[in-house]
Design a protein around this motif. Structure first.
Motif, short mmCIF file in Angstrom:
data_model
loop_
_atom_site.label_atom_id
_atom_site.label_comp_id
_atom_site.label_asym_id
_atom_site.label_seq_id
_atom_site.Cartn_x
_atom_site.Cartn_y
_atom_site.Cartn_z
N VAL A 183 0.85 -1.19 0.00
CA VAL A 183 0.00 0.00 0.00
C VAL A 183 0.89 1.24 0.00
O VAL A 183 1.88 1.31 0.73
N LEU A 184 0.53 2.22 -0.81
CA LEU A 184 1.24 3.48 -0.88
C LEU A 184 0.29 4.61 -0.49
O LEU A 184 -0.82 4.69 -1.02
N THR A 185 0.71 5.45 0.45
CA THR A 185 -0.08 6.62 0.82
C THR A 185 0.64 7.86 0.30
O THR A 185 1.86 7.95 0.39
N ALA A 186 -0.12 8.78 -0.27
CA ALA A 186 0.50 9.98 -0.85
C ALA A 186 -0.25 11.23 -0.44
O ALA A 186 -1.46 11.21 -0.25
N CYS A 187 0.50 12.31 -0.33
CA CYS A 187 -0.10 13.62 -0.06
C CYS A 187 0.58 14.64 -0.96
O CYS A 187 1.49 14.31 -1.72
N GLY A 188 0.15 15.85 -0.87
CA GLY A 188 0.65 16.90 -1.76
C GLY A 188 2.15 17.04 -1.80
O GLY A 188 2.75 17.11 -2.86
N ASN A 189 2.80 17.05 -0.63
CA ASN A 189 4.25 17.24 -0.64
C ASN A 189 5.02 16.14 0.05
O ASN A 189 6.24 16.22 0.16
N GLY A 190 4.35 15.09 0.50
CA GLY A 190 5.04 13.92 1.05
C GLY A 190 5.56 14.07 2.46
O GLY A 190 6.33 13.25 2.93
N SER B 97 1.22 14.68 6.30
CA SER B 97 -0.08 14.00 6.16
C SER B 97 0.05 12.61 5.56
O SER B 97 -0.70 11.71 5.94
N SER B 98 0.99 12.37 4.66
CA SER B 98 1.13 11.00 4.12
C SER B 98 1.60 10.05 5.20
O SER B 98 1.22 8.88 5.21
N MET B 99 2.41 10.53 6.14
CA MET B 99 2.87 9.69 7.25
C MET B 99 1.71 9.40 8.21
O MET B 99 1.58 8.27 8.69
N VAL B 100 0.86 10.39 8.46
CA VAL B 100 -0.30 10.16 9.31
C VAL B 100 -1.24 9.15 8.65
O VAL B 100 -1.73 8.22 9.30
N PHE C 216 1.47 -7.11 5.24
CA PHE C 216 1.35 -5.90 4.42
C PHE C 216 2.54 -4.98 4.65
O PHE C 216 3.24 -5.08 5.66
N ASP C 217 2.77 -4.12 3.68
CA ASP C 217 3.80 -3.09 3.77
C ASP C 217 3.16 -1.79 3.32
O ASP C 217 2.55 -1.74 2.25
N VAL C 218 3.28 -0.74 4.13
CA VAL C 218 2.70 0.55 3.79
C VAL C 218 3.84 1.57 3.69
O VAL C 218 4.66 1.68 4.60
N ALA C 219 3.90 2.29 2.58
CA ALA C 219 4.90 3.33 2.36
C ALA C 219 4.19 4.66 2.16
O ALA C 219 3.01 4.70 1.79
N SER C 220 4.92 5.76 2.37
CA SER C 220 4.34 7.09 2.17
C SER C 220 5.28 7.94 1.34
O SER C 220 6.50 7.77 1.38
#
Length: 92
Positions: free
Chosen positions: A4-11, A14-17, A34-38
């Motif tokens: 799973v990859l989470t993304a936000c406007g500037n990384g 918020s992507s870490m949250v 699972f593995d989650v990256a941001s």
């Protein structure tokens, strides 16, 4: 393994949250492998193809469409645990 990859406007924050909230939601849904990256949405454009699920704010999802064969999840409220869990549940 579910990737799973989470993304936000500037990384940054918020992507870490979102990452931490997604990890909690996956555990609550019974997922153990699972593995989650941001990252930023700019980075996600190049990385999305390597992930099963890509999660970002609803207004950023259009920038990621067509960049992954996996599922895209757009969030209305990045801080809403119930929304994150419900939307993950729909694609698992």
């Amino acid at each position: 393994m579910l990737k799973v990859l989470t993304a936000c406007g500037n990384g940054m924050g918020s992507s870490m949250v979102i990452k931490m909230k997604v990890q909690n939601a996956l555990r609550s849904l019974g997922q153990t492998d699972f593995d989650v990256a941001s990252c930023s949405v700019g980075e996600a454009k190049g990385l999305a193809a390597n992930y099963d699920i890509v999660i970002a704010s609803l207004h950023l999802i259009s920038e990621l469409e067509g960049r992954t064969k996996g599922k895209l999840i757009g969030l209305d409220n990045l801080m809403d645990d119930k929304e994150i869990t419900a939307k993950l549940s729909e694609v698992l």
